[in-house]
Design an enzyme around this catalytic site. Structure first.
Site, PDB file in Angstrom:
ATOM      1  N   LYS A   1      -1.096  -1.285  -4.240  1.00 56.35           N
ATOM      2  CA  LYS A   1      -2.163  -0.282  -4.271  1.00 56.35           C
ATOM      3  C   LYS A   1      -1.474   1.055  -4.431  1.00 56.35           C
ATOM      4  CE  LYS A   1      -6.059   1.782  -1.857  1.00 56.35           C
ATOM      5  NZ  LYS A   1      -6.823   1.926  -0.588  1.00 56.35           N
TER       6      LYS A   1
ATOM      7  N   TYR B   1       0.870  -1.179   0.000  1.00 52.69           N
ATOM      8  CA  TYR B   1       0.000   0.000   0.000  1.00 52.69           C
ATOM      9  C   TYR B   1       0.905   1.226   0.000  1.00 52.69           C
ATOM     10  CZ  TYR B   1      -4.090   2.824   1.528  1.00 52.69           C
ATOM     11  OH  TYR B   1      -5.117   3.728   1.640  1.00 52.69           O
TER      12      TYR B   1
END
Length: 308
Positions: free
Chosen positions: A172, A144
């Site tokens: 992400k 992330y």
């Protein structure tokens, strides 16, 4: 006691399509599990690829691990076989390793892990962080990359090196670095998942794989259709739909996430707008404007998204 090497399980390998980072409905200060189950079912029926439980949109920082696990159980049951990714974050490596051992017992498609917040480690420190966590996990890891929340900027070469780990499979992408995004897509080592909703069209048109989009709690079937059009290379057909969805996306982040989308879902009667302090509800003006935005045209066949 040193951690034992985990036994790998059959890994989920496809992170394309639309993944919903579910909000956590509250009734007062308690998780509203019936509302969470109903929301998950609605999203499933709209044709999403999967779910993210207990991410930043799910207010995971305000939840205990016991509450996270309870929310995850509700989501997994309501997902009815669709894959579920679990968020996990901390700024302490030992605690994170303990959490990874707990999550090894859960039926997950992957674990979504950001850099440690506040610490701002070096690139060598980020390599150590993600490598240790990937070594300890039986599940795939999704990096992330969100420097706006963590304060840590992940260099392209660091990501390329981490991509060599067999359990680090996707990112992400909230790094807001177009050159890095393009390079990662070109490399093909990590599946690039859009994390900034306003970048959905541009990233997928360039070959990005999937989307984790908080704004897609509403107009979900149209987001699914948009992604299918882009996956088929039908960019011109996707543009009109994107232009209608874009004002909704912008409003969804006009105030701190997830307050606007929770406010809209409450306006629709799906849940209460409650958040945990220090988060505060969205302004009534913003929720009203979101509810009055032009709606995308109805899908010609509501089951199209699920069949595509």
């Amino acid at each position: 006691m040193p951690l034992q090497n985990p036994t790998p399980t059959a890994a989920h390998t496809d992170f394309s399509g639309l993944w919903i980072p579910l909000v956590t409905p509250f009734d007062g200060n308690a998780i509203d599990h019936p509302a969470l189950a109903a929301l998950t079912t609605r999203m499933r029926n709209a044709g999403v690829a999967g779910f993210v439980a207990c991410g930043s949109t799910g207010e995971a920082a305000a939840l205990s691990h016991a509450e996270e696990d309870a929310a995850l159980a509700t989501i997994v049951q309501a997902a009815a076989g669709l894959p579920v990714v679990m968020g996990a974050s901390d700024c302490n490596l030992a605690r994170m390793l303990e959490r990874m051992q707990q999550l090894n017992q859960q039926p997950l498609a992957a674990v979504l892990v950001p850099p440690p917040s506040y610490i701002r480690p070096s690139q060598a420190g980020l390599m150590q962080w993600f490598t240790c966590l990937a070594d300890a996990s039986v599940h795939p890891l999704i990096i992330y990359d969100i420097p706006a929340r963590t304060g840590a900027v992940m260099a392209l070469e660091t990501l390329r090196e981490l991509a060599r780990h067999p359990r680090i499979v996707a990112i992400k992408d909230c790094g807001c670095d177009a050159n890095k995004t393009q390079a990662l897509i070109h490399d093909g080592q990590l599946q690039v998942m859009v994390g900034e909703d306003a970048q959905i069209f541009s990233t997928l048109a360039q070959g990005g794989h999937g989307v984790i989009a908080a704004s897609a709690h509403a107009h979900t079937g149209h987001f699914v259709e948009l992604l299918h059009l882009l996956a088929r290379g039908e960019v011109l057909c996707a543009q009109p739909l994107w232009q209608v969805l874009l004002p909704h996306i912008r409003c969804s982040f006009e105030e701190p996430n997830p307050a606007p989308i929770k406010g809209l879902l409450a306006h629709m009667g799906w849940m209460r707008p409650d958040l945990r302090a220090p988060m505060t509800p969205a302004s009534s003006d913003l929720v009203l404007r979101m509810s009055q935005l032009p709606m995308p045209s109805p899908l010609a066949d509501p089951t199209t998204a699920r069949r595509a």
